[in-house]
Design an enzyme around this catalytic site. Structure first.
Site, PDB file in Angstrom:
ATOM      1  N   ASP A   1       4.498   0.860  -1.393  1.00 14.07           N
ATOM      2  CA  ASP A   1       5.133  -0.069  -1.789  1.00 14.07           C
ATOM      3  C   ASP A   1       5.593  -0.027  -3.282  1.00 14.07           C
ATOM      4  O   ASP A   1       5.024   1.431  -3.752  1.00 14.07           O
ATOM      5  CB  ASP A   1       3.668  -0.227  -1.820  1.00 14.07           C
ATOM      6  CG  ASP A   1       3.189  -1.512  -2.948  1.00 14.07           C
ATOM      7  OD1 ASP A   1       2.068  -2.193  -2.323  1.00 14.07           O
ATOM      8  OD2 ASP A   1       3.966  -1.450  -4.163  1.00 14.07           O
TER       9      ASP A   1
ATOM     10  N   THR B   1      -1.492 -13.665   5.726  1.00 12.86           N
ATOM     11  CA  THR B   1      -0.751 -14.197   6.307  1.00 12.86           C
ATOM     12  C   THR B   1       0.660 -13.949   5.998  1.00 12.86           C
ATOM     13  O   THR B   1       1.749 -14.302   6.903  1.00 12.86           O
ATOM     14  CB  THR B   1      -1.014 -15.394   4.954  1.00 12.86           C
ATOM     15  OG1 THR B   1      -0.300 -15.030   4.348  1.00 12.86           O
ATOM     16  CG2 THR B   1      -2.147 -15.921   5.782  1.00 12.86           C
TER      17      THR B   1
ATOM     18  N   ARG C   1       2.777 -11.026  -2.137  1.00 14.37           N
ATOM     19  CA  ARG C   1       2.568 -11.426  -0.587  1.00 14.37           C
ATOM     20  C   ARG C   1       1.259 -10.766   0.110  1.00 14.37           C
ATOM     21  O   ARG C   1       0.171 -10.161  -0.082  1.00 14.37           O
ATOM     22  CB  ARG C   1       3.076 -10.085   0.203  1.00 14.37           C
ATOM     23  CG  ARG C   1       3.827 -10.200   1.627  1.00 14.37           C
ATOM     24  CD  ARG C   1       4.253  -9.618   2.707  1.00 14.37           C
ATOM     25  NE  ARG C   1       4.550  -8.024   2.796  1.00 14.37           N
ATOM     26  CZ  ARG C   1       4.675  -7.524   3.112  1.00 14.37           C
ATOM     27  NH1 ARG C   1       6.292  -7.333   3.670  1.00 14.37           N
ATOM     28  NH2 ARG C   1       4.613  -6.435   3.160  1.00 14.37           N
TER      29      ARG C   1
ATOM     30  N   ASP D   1       3.063  -0.106  -6.473  1.00 13.77           N
ATOM     31  CA  ASP D   1       2.121   1.173  -6.670  1.00 13.77           C
ATOM     32  C   ASP D   1       3.388   1.751  -7.124  1.00 13.77           C
ATOM     33  O   ASP D   1       2.513   3.115  -7.546  1.00 13.77           O
ATOM     34  CB  ASP D   1       1.454   1.042  -5.033  1.00 13.77           C
ATOM     35  CG  ASP D   1       0.199  -0.156  -5.182  1.00 13.77           C
ATOM     36  OD1 ASP D   1       0.215  -0.538  -5.766  1.00 13.77           O
ATOM     37  OD2 ASP D   1       0.128  -0.431  -3.779  1.00 13.77           O
TER      38      ASP D   1
HETATM   39  C1  PRP Z   1       5.966  -6.879  -2.336  1.00 14.48           C
HETATM   40  C2  PRP Z   1       7.687  -6.507  -2.775  1.00 14.48           C
HETATM   41  C3  PRP Z   1       7.835  -8.322  -2.848  1.00 14.48           C
HETATM   42  C4  PRP Z   1       7.714  -8.367  -1.396  1.00 14.48           C
HETATM   43  C5  PRP Z   1       8.832  -8.144  -0.068  1.00 14.48           C
HETATM   44  O1  PRP Z   1       5.075  -7.183  -3.284  1.00 14.48           O
HETATM   45  O2  PRP Z   1       7.904  -5.732  -4.337  1.00 14.48           O
HETATM   46  O3  PRP Z   1       8.314  -8.192  -4.023  1.00 14.48           O
HETATM   47  O4  PRP Z   1       6.648  -7.508  -1.162  1.00 14.48           O
HETATM   48  O5  PRP Z   1       8.059  -8.623   0.891  1.00 14.48           O
HETATM   49  P1  PRP Z   1       8.671 -10.269   1.544  1.00 14.48           P
HETATM   50  O6  PRP Z   1       9.898  -9.880   1.503  1.00 14.48           O
HETATM   51  O7  PRP Z   1       7.829  -9.685   3.163  1.00 14.48           O
HETATM   52  O8  PRP Z   1       8.105 -10.635   0.933  1.00 14.48           O
HETATM   53  P2  PRP Z   1       3.952  -7.336  -3.551  1.00 14.48           P
HETATM   54  O9  PRP Z   1       3.673  -7.953  -2.814  1.00 14.48           O
HETATM   55  O10 PRP Z   1       3.333  -6.239  -3.240  1.00 14.48           O
HETATM   56  O11 PRP Z   1       3.866  -7.477  -4.658  1.00 14.48           O
HETATM   57  P3  PRP Z   1       3.765  -6.101  -6.564  1.00 14.48           P
HETATM   58  O12 PRP Z   1       5.409  -6.056  -6.895  1.00 14.48           O
HETATM   59  O13 PRP Z   1       2.947  -6.781  -7.361  1.00 14.48           O
HETATM   60  O14 PRP Z   1       3.005  -5.115  -5.731  1.00 14.48           O
END
Ligand code: PRP
Length: 210
Positions: free
Chosen positions: A199, A107, A103, A202
């Site tokens: 997160d 944005t 994400r 993380d």
């Molecule tokens: C987190 C999570 C989802 C997303 C959820 O991933 O694991 O994939 O955000 O958010 P959304 O419903 O608003 O799209 P992240 O972008 O932090 O990536 P990562 O898994 O690499 O930490």
């Protein structure tokens, strides 16, 4: 609107509190992700089809069953990896197809950076796994990719969602059932689930920064 299944299993609820706790280190966090993913999957997979399969015990022939469906697991990288590994222990015959989305922190929109879907989709049912359903953007985008690939029966299995994410995913893909351990209060101004757990990527991989 999608069907939403929330687990109320005491063993899920117990582990969920450990998962949320900031005092939980990555080793224990990964273990909780594993356990909850397996328990949610057992609930989510109740409608898998089986067919008759006769085996021979040491004493006699015995009418048994075997899975009659081609099962796919789709972890959304990175946080979905721990869930997929856990579920694969239960269904080692499943195919695993990886999708990488993150994400964008400005944005809040999903960016696809890895797409391993190729050839013709040869699955009867597929389970998209990602611990967090926040805005729902990542899950919706991933499921759009899977439908474009040719899949029809798709389930989403997550750990924690915000109401906003459930609504967005349900609006984008009303045919996709959603299986969760918890539906939380809301998203904050940074689109993090409150109370959530921070997160999930993380915390699984020990990459938290100040
Ligand atoms: C987190 C999570 C989802 C997303 C959820 O991933 O694991 O994939 O955000 O958010 P959304 O419903 O608003 O799209 P992240 O972008 O932090 O990536 P990562 O898994 O690499 O930490």
């Amino acid at each position: 609107m999608s069907q939403l299944y929330l687990s109320h299993h005491p063993l899920v609820l117990h582990r969920l509190a450990i998962l949320r706790d900031t005092a939980t280190p990555p080793l224990l966090f990964r273990r909780m992700v594993r356990d909850i993913a397996q328990m949610l999957f057992l609930e989510a997979a109740q409608d898998l089809k089986v067919e008759p399969h006769t085996v021979t015990t040491p004493l006699a022939p015995c009418e048994g069953k075997r899975l009659a469906e081609r099962i796919g697991l789709v972890p959304i990288l990175r946080a979905g990896l721990g869930m997929a590994e856990a579920i694969l222990e239960l269904v080692p015959e499943a195919q695993v197809w990886h999708l990488g989305l993150y994400r964008d922190h400005r944005t809040m929109k999903p960016i696809t950076y890895y797409n391993k879907l190729s050839g013709q989709a040869g699955l009867d049912v597929c389970y998209v796994v990602d611990p967090m359903l926040a805005t729902g953007g990542s899950a919706s985008a991933a499921i759009t990719l899977l439908k474009d690939w040719g899949l029809k029966r798709i389930r989403f299995v997550g750990l924690i969602a915000a109401p906003e994410g459930v609504e967005a995913l349900g609006a984008a893909h009303p045919d996709v059932t959603i299986h969760l351990a918890a539906l939380d209060s809301h998203l904050n101004e940074n689109c993090f689930i409150v109370p959530g757990l921070g997160d999930a990527g993380d915390r699984q991989f020990g990459t938290e920064t100040e």
